[in-house]
Design a protein around this motif. Structure first.
Motif, PDB file in Angstrom:
ATOM      1  N   PHE A 198      -4.913  -5.936  -1.422  1.00  0.00           N
ATOM      2  CA  PHE A 198      -4.638  -6.560  -2.725  1.00  0.00           C
ATOM      3  C   PHE A 198      -4.159  -5.512  -3.728  1.00  0.00           C
ATOM      4  CE2 PHE A 198      -6.038  -7.550  -7.036  1.00  0.00           C
ATOM      5  CZ  PHE A 198      -5.463  -8.802  -7.237  1.00  0.00           C
ATOM      6  N   LEU A 199      -4.811  -4.357  -3.737  1.00  0.00           N
ATOM      7  CA  LEU A 199      -4.419  -3.280  -4.653  1.00  0.00           C
ATOM      8  C   LEU A 199      -3.032  -2.755  -4.317  1.00  0.00           C
ATOM      9  CD1 LEU A 199      -7.796  -1.323  -4.928  1.00  0.00           C
ATOM     10  CD2 LEU A 199      -6.759  -2.840  -6.635  1.00  0.00           C
ATOM     11  N   ILE A 200      -2.728  -2.662  -3.022  1.00  0.00           N
ATOM     12  CA  ILE A 200      -1.387  -2.236  -2.618  1.00  0.00           C
ATOM     13  C   ILE A 200      -0.342  -3.228  -3.122  1.00  0.00           C
ATOM     14  CG2 ILE A 200       0.145  -1.918  -0.631  1.00  0.00           C
ATOM     15  CD1 ILE A 200      -2.260  -0.840   0.911  1.00  0.00           C
ATOM     16  N   ALA A 201      -0.646  -4.515  -2.973  1.00  0.00           N
ATOM     17  CA  ALA A 201       0.276  -5.545  -3.449  1.00  0.00           C
ATOM     18  C   ALA A 201       0.429  -5.476  -4.965  1.00  0.00           C
ATOM     19  CB  ALA A 201      -0.232  -6.928  -3.033  1.00  0.00           C
ATOM     20  N   PHE A 202      -0.684  -5.222  -5.650  1.00  0.00           N
ATOM     21  CA  PHE A 202      -0.657  -5.171  -7.116  1.00  0.00           C
ATOM     22  C   PHE A 202       0.207  -4.014  -7.626  1.00  0.00           C
ATOM     23  CE2 PHE A 202      -2.394  -3.564 -11.141  1.00  0.00           C
ATOM     24  CZ  PHE A 202      -2.296  -4.700 -11.932  1.00  0.00           C
ATOM     25  N   PHE A 203      -0.008  -2.829  -7.038  1.00  0.00           N
ATOM     26  CA  PHE A 203       0.718  -1.654  -7.520  1.00  0.00           C
ATOM     27  C   PHE A 203       2.162  -1.609  -7.035  1.00  0.00           C
ATOM     28  CE2 PHE A 203      -3.691  -0.083  -8.076  1.00  0.00           C
ATOM     29  CZ  PHE A 203      -3.599   0.291  -9.420  1.00  0.00           C
ATOM     30  N   LEU A 251       1.462 -12.329  -4.100  1.00  0.00           N
ATOM     31  CA  LEU A 251       0.649 -12.763  -2.971  1.00  0.00           C
ATOM     32  C   LEU A 251       0.927 -14.207  -2.576  1.00  0.00           C
ATOM     33  CD1 LEU A 251      -2.775 -11.070  -3.758  1.00  0.00           C
ATOM     34  CD2 LEU A 251      -0.972 -10.316  -2.211  1.00  0.00           C
ATOM     35  N   THR A 252       1.618 -14.954  -3.423  1.00  0.00           N
ATOM     36  CA  THR A 252       2.016 -16.323  -3.089  1.00  0.00           C
ATOM     37  C   THR A 252       3.405 -16.588  -3.664  1.00  0.00           C
ATOM     38  OG1 THR A 252       1.006 -17.239  -5.100  1.00  0.00           O
ATOM     39  CG2 THR A 252      -0.353 -17.181  -3.109  1.00  0.00           C
ATOM     40  N   VAL A 285       5.650  -8.120   4.254  1.00  0.00           N
ATOM     41  CA  VAL A 285       4.590  -7.671   5.151  1.00  0.00           C
ATOM     42  C   VAL A 285       3.261  -7.519   4.420  1.00  0.00           C
ATOM     43  CG1 VAL A 285       3.847  -5.808   6.682  1.00  0.00           C
ATOM     44  CG2 VAL A 285       6.232  -6.524   6.684  1.00  0.00           C
ATOM     45  N   VAL A 286       3.302  -6.977   3.196  1.00  0.00           N
ATOM     46  CA  VAL A 286       2.060  -6.775   2.427  1.00  0.00           C
ATOM     47  C   VAL A 286       1.399  -8.127   2.139  1.00  0.00           C
ATOM     48  CG1 VAL A 286       1.098  -5.988   0.228  1.00  0.00           C
ATOM     49  CG2 VAL A 286       2.799  -4.595   1.415  1.00  0.00           C
ATOM     50  N   GLN A 287       2.197  -9.098   1.735  1.00  0.00           N
ATOM     51  CA  GLN A 287       1.658 -10.422   1.446  1.00  0.00           C
ATOM     52  C   GLN A 287       1.074 -11.065   2.697  1.00  0.00           C
ATOM     53  OE1 GLN A 287       3.752 -14.640   0.780  1.00  0.00           O
ATOM     54  NE2 GLN A 287       4.224 -13.229  -0.882  1.00  0.00           N
ATOM     55  N   PHE A 288       1.808 -11.003   3.793  1.00  0.00           N
ATOM     56  CA  PHE A 288       1.341 -11.599   5.042  1.00  0.00           C
ATOM     57  C   PHE A 288       0.062 -10.905   5.519  1.00  0.00           C
ATOM     58  CE2 PHE A 288       1.546 -12.935   9.479  1.00  0.00           C
ATOM     59  CZ  PHE A 288       2.038 -14.228   9.371  1.00  0.00           C
ATOM     60  N   ILE A 317     -10.108   1.469   5.979  1.00  0.00           N
ATOM     61  CA  ILE A 317      -8.826   1.927   5.447  1.00  0.00           C
ATOM     62  C   ILE A 317      -7.788   2.096   6.545  1.00  0.00           C
ATOM     63  CG2 ILE A 317      -7.642   3.811   4.255  1.00  0.00           C
ATOM     64  CD1 ILE A 317     -10.227   4.308   2.713  1.00  0.00           C
ATOM     65  N   PHE A 318      -8.176   2.776   7.610  1.00  0.00           N
ATOM     66  CA  PHE A 318      -7.188   3.164   8.614  1.00  0.00           C
ATOM     67  C   PHE A 318      -7.012   2.151   9.744  1.00  0.00           C
ATOM     68  CE2 PHE A 318      -8.525   7.179   6.680  1.00  0.00           C
ATOM     69  CZ  PHE A 318      -7.292   7.684   6.306  1.00  0.00           C
ATOM     70  N   THR A 319      -8.124   1.609  10.267  1.00  0.00           N
ATOM     71  CA  THR A 319      -7.962   0.710  11.419  1.00  0.00           C
ATOM     72  C   THR A 319      -8.151  -0.759  11.053  1.00  0.00           C
ATOM     73  OG1 THR A 319     -10.258   1.091  12.076  1.00  0.00           O
ATOM     74  CG2 THR A 319      -8.583   2.447  13.106  1.00  0.00           C
ATOM     75  N   THR A 320      -8.096  -1.066   9.797  1.00  0.00           N
ATOM     76  CA  THR A 320      -8.054  -2.471   9.395  1.00  0.00           C
ATOM     77  C   THR A 320      -6.834  -2.704   8.516  1.00  0.00           C
ATOM     78  OG1 THR A 320     -10.471  -2.592   9.469  1.00  0.00           O
ATOM     79  CG2 THR A 320      -9.324  -4.383   8.370  1.00  0.00           C
ATOM     80  N   ALA A 321      -6.852  -2.173   7.293  1.00  0.00           N
ATOM     81  CA  ALA A 321      -5.731  -2.402   6.374  1.00  0.00           C
ATOM     82  C   ALA A 321      -4.442  -1.791   6.911  1.00  0.00           C
ATOM     83  CB  ALA A 321      -6.068  -1.834   4.998  1.00  0.00           C
TER      84      ALA A 321
END
Length: 333
Positions: free
Chosen positions: A83-88, A93-94, A218-221, A262-266
């Protein structure tokens, strides 16, 4: 609409569709070449490195916390990160200012598949070694190729099929710990059997990403898939979440959870979905062939012991299979 067939270098466009959807359509229907293809491969190399380390980190944390509680917490945190990545990056997101994305059931399907994978992974790591579970993971390309044929009508060339079978043979050898007698009697461990269920679900994930994607960034999906997975896992692990003493867990759980979040999920979700739109499903997951070798190195250099040469040979076979697949001319997705 043009009536001629588009060439690989000049994909057809329709003025009635947004550019992002057109770009995704061209990725889905054309042979991926040049930089986009290379970016997909580099994304999956990084994916393999991060995934390999997650088995060792997961093995350290698994004995100290409920699998559902750990998985749910990491996906909640990963959703916040995305969410923060999408925000910055100012990625909406929709579409059309709606609260939920179009056809939210798509993300529930994908989130459920990944939820099963991660829960079975941590349950397996309680009773199986990181190397053997990592070997089960290398069966995923073969499974993913099968789902690619079913969901996307993808073609698997003879060379690609041979490489998948070679890698599967190497993985099976590692799973049975290089013990021919155990292999002949099919004496597979309980942990490996549990994780295999999760691997099947993960194998279906890559082709379904392309099938269910409607041109979203990709970020939104990734965000909605992570959020759906977090919701599914929160329901599954509700009792574990409530009963866990979150403030008094061993430090290794917090460090492992931070890495896994952080690394193996997001990040791996982002990499997997990025590559899935640029490479065939079988090639996307073929980088899982590298996991046993990376895990062997991580386990050995961290002082947790080296595997015997026979098991290491099985891991090497899976790497050789990746090299065969890398030269397979199967770039149409």
């Amino acid at each position: 609409m043009p009536t001629g067939q588009p060439t690989p270098t000049t994909p057809a466009r329709s003025p009635s569709l947004p550019n992002k959807i057109q770009n995704t359509r061209s990725l889905n229907e054309q042979a991926i070449v040049g930089r986009e293809k290379l970016r997909g491969h580099f994304a999956m190399i990084l994916f393999a490195v991060l995934i390999s380390a997650s088995f060792s980190f997961g093995a350290l944390a698994a004995p100290h916390i409920d699998a559902g509680a750990l998985s749910a917490s990491r996906f909640v945190l990963a959703s916040i990160v995305m969410f923060l990545i999408a925000f910055f990056t100012r990625v909406p997101l929709t579409q059309n200012r709606k609260f939920l994305p179009a056809s939210p059931h798509r993300f529930l399907i994908l989130g459920s598949l990944m939820g099963v994978y991660f829960v079975t992974m941590f349950e397996a790591l309680k009773i199986a070694s990181p190397v053997s579970t990592g070997a089960v993971f290398t069966l995923m390309p073969l499974i993913s190729a099968g789902f690619g044929v079913v969901f996307l009508a993808q073609h698997v060339s003879f060379r690609m099929l041979v490489s998948l079978l070679i890698a599967a043979a190497g993985a099976v050898w590692v799973i049975f710990r290089g013990d021919l007698e155990a292999l002949l009697s099919f004496n597979i461990g309980t942990g490996e059997a549990i994780f295999f269920i999760g691997v099947v679900c993960h194998g279906a994930y890559a082709p379904l990403v392309r099938k269910l994607n409607r041109g979203e960034p990709v970020v939104q999906f990734s965000f909605w898939t992570l959020a759906a997975c977090a919701a599914v896992l929160a329901v599954y692990g509700a009792w574990g979440i409530v009963s866990t003493d979150w403030l008094n867990l061993p430090a290794v759980v917090y460090w492992a959870g931070l890495y896994l979040t952080i690394f193996t999920t997001a990040l791996t979700f982002f990499l997997l979905q990025y590559a899935s739109l640029r490479l065939p499903a079988s090639k996307v997951m073929s980088y899982g062939y590298l996991t046993p070798s990376f895990i062997i190195l991580i386990e050995g250099f961290s002082g947790r012991g080296w595997v015997n040469p026979s098991v290491a040979l099985g891991a090497l076979v899976t790497v050789l299979a990746l090299l065969v697949l890398a030269f397979a001319k199967e770039d149409r997705i």
